[in-house]
Design an enzyme around this catalytic site. Sequence first.
Site, PDB file in Angstrom:
ATOM      1  N   GLY A 525       1.357  75.201  51.844  1.00 31.81           N
ATOM      2  CA  GLY A 525       1.593  76.170  52.911  1.00 31.81           C
ATOM      3  C   GLY A 525       0.732  75.847  54.102  1.00 31.81           C
ATOM      4  N   GLY A 526       0.796  76.706  55.130  1.00 38.02           N
ATOM      5  CA  GLY A 526       0.012  76.472  56.317  1.00 38.02           C
ATOM      6  C   GLY A 526      -1.479  76.525  56.041  1.00 38.02           C
ATOM      7  CE  LYS A 544      -2.753  81.334  48.589  1.00 38.52           C
ATOM      8  NZ  LYS A 544      -2.390  82.581  49.308  1.00 38.52           N
ATOM      9  CG  ASP A 641       6.564  86.043  53.373  1.00 37.35           C
ATOM     10  OD1 ASP A 641       7.759  85.989  53.735  1.00 37.35           O
ATOM     11  OD2 ASP A 641       5.880  85.031  53.168  1.00 37.35           O
TER      12      ASP A 641
END
Length: 832
Positions: A525-526, A544, A641
């Site tokens: 992801g970003g 993460k 989201d």
Amino acid sequence: MLPVLLTLSIIYMTNSGTSASVNTITLPQLIKENETISSNNEAFKLGFFSPVNTTNRYVGIWYINQSNIIWIANREKPLQDSSGVITISHDYTNLVVLNGQKHVIWSSNVSSNLASSNSNVTAQLQNDGNLALLENTTGNIIWESGKHPSNAFIANMILSSNQKTGERVKATSWKTPSAPAIGKFSATIERFNAPEIFVWNQTKPYWRSGPWNGQDFLGLASNWLPTSANLKGFIIRREDNGSLVEITYTLPNSSFFATIVLSSEGKLVYTAWINMIQVRKRVVQQNDCDVYGICGPNGSCDLKNSPICTCLIGFKPRNVGEWNRENWTSGCVRRATLQCERGKYNGSALDGEEDGFLKLETTKPPDFVEQSYPSLDACRIECLNNCSCVAYAYDNGIRCLTWSDKLIDIVRFTGGGIDLYIRQAYSEITKHTDTDGIHTHGIHGKRNITSIIIAIVIVGVIIVATLKIQSLLVLNAGQTHQENQSASPIGDVKQVKIEDLPLFEFKIISSATNNFGSTNKIGQGGFGSVYKGELPDGLEVAVKRLSKASAQGLEEFMNEVIVISKLQHRNLVRLLGCCIEGDEKMLVYEYMPNNSLDFYLFDPVKKKVLDWKKRLTIIEGISRGLLYLHRDSRLRIIHRDLKPSNILLDGELNPKISDFGMARIFGGSENEGNTRRIVGTYGYMSPEYAMEGLFSEKSDVFSFGVLLLEIISGRKNTSFYNHEQALNLLGYAWKLWNEEEIISLIDPEICKPDYVDQILRCIHIGLVCVQEIAKERPTMATFVSMLNSEIVKLPPPSQPAFIQSKIEHREDLAQQNYDSKNSVTVTSLQGR
């Protein structure tokens, strides 16, 4: 035989049997239908069972329940009724199974001379699932199920091959899922020089693991079998001067259990449990490249190519016509003659055109390998000086590997495997440069200078990025976000108490993720990347990791710490802790072994596991998680989201909402927020949020409505573009609703008569959730009441928002910028 049967008949008629709660069977005890014995830890049971779709009865051992059979006694002779018994034979030497006529249909077949004279025996179900026959006087094991495997390979069980006698202890598949009789597939340990696991289709090799290097099987693209945590690795032993090879594995502790089952289709299925809860299930053979030798001799299989088979560099198809028809069995032959084939060769070229090697990276090593122990350089020289050597490889664990015949069963990986050096004629070496994983042996001159310059530039970029991240952390620690205060991530980040979370040392996380290896990477992801890891205690986690090379994702990282650190709900992914050392910032989550919902829902084959009951369970779980976020947690949280890739599935396919990087928290009296930064994924955004930046509980309800219709239809909201007059899923559903053909929306996989009414009610609820006007949508509390039929009469839906593909180009951008697997990821897409 008659006296034996007579004795057994008397025992059977005079003994009423016992429903044993103990772990042993002794004469005259009988275990009858509906009775079992259990291991002391109560994880394993021995008794009668029937496979699916049959009434035949078998004696077996299972873990937790009868869906996890690990061993069967009477595989070839099923009982036709429920009159069978399990007991000890009259001569005290064997465990036997009798049918209703008191005939022995299965026996452990221990020779009487193996047991001490006049010594009784006891059958004991042990805590590792092994059924052992013990001498009462000595305690010696004279027979055990672990040396007679069925289709399951469990800890401490041994598979072996004896080169001298030809004897093999192997696992054999069931004939069908309903028939445990020995099927056509078997799993063995082979190749005494460099042992590896083989699966056979009768007498033909079907799949192989590649050689064992002491830690891993080199023919696997990734560690589908954990060797450092959940399993203490495989143990391969050589006995009798190498003529006997054995393989086994052990478990790290009593709370962990794992099986490797050979299915009736020839697939090895690895399943793991912690504290009797399934945490992983994985099939090792998942694609066409896993089929042994699919590309023939000197061919290479790569799933990224179309067709999947190509000839190795320096080779051409043996039969061009067959090859073009995608019949690759005849394989490939060399284009150019090797120097050593043109005359006597001792490592020096006869005419100045010396043979050499081209490197094929991340490759499954071919079959029929020879192993020796020289260094890397000596390995190369040894192969170069041997005209029959066509390839070599080097691995620190297994050392020098060489091949002297056709190269069979080569597969290209994106990660894992080895670097394979293939012998080439001089003319072939001069044709090829360092592209697509093909390299000449060695890198010299200008390449080294270029590498140094690139390294310096990369280091400079990292330093600059690190300074940016540190400055942003300072900024976040002292300032509020530019968005509306009521919708900020609790305003001042100083309120985040990182110390309240368990802190992991960087070295622990690095080790757990194989130093953040590419084979452990499961999402991007970003913010950076997500990795699968295994902690020293065997717990699987998702890590993460905030990218050190970019400040993007820092805000989402901090936001997720704030939002999720205090949340506890069965339908929210659980944050286990974090790691903050220097400029390393990582969040550690529970690992979801079954990927995300989109992994199954939109795949024509995988979706078959999601029957209606399972899909309804997923819908109910998501709704409970959202209700908790909106109303029942101490903070009111808007996710912002919600989509299939952010719904992770545990070992039982139960849903857990993930990715709180975009979430926002409301105060007690606040109902709506506004932002100038639109984040999320088009196709799931409510109209008021996508167009005006307004978000509330009703924004999540809209997203959930889209998700609900996707679950029922098995199709993406965006899959209808350029179809049905450019309608998306919402528009298509609305069209069918008005035409009274809404039943056509239902995925055929779940469209069964018994469930149609319930499914149609869910479609109705979904359409109510995606209405254009926010106030007309239900709250999550009302949604749950509708779903549970506490509200019997549903309101009629009005036209959904975004029923035409007005934002098709934006969706394209979303797909380019976001692709989620089994991970906790952040979508970083800004709409204008």
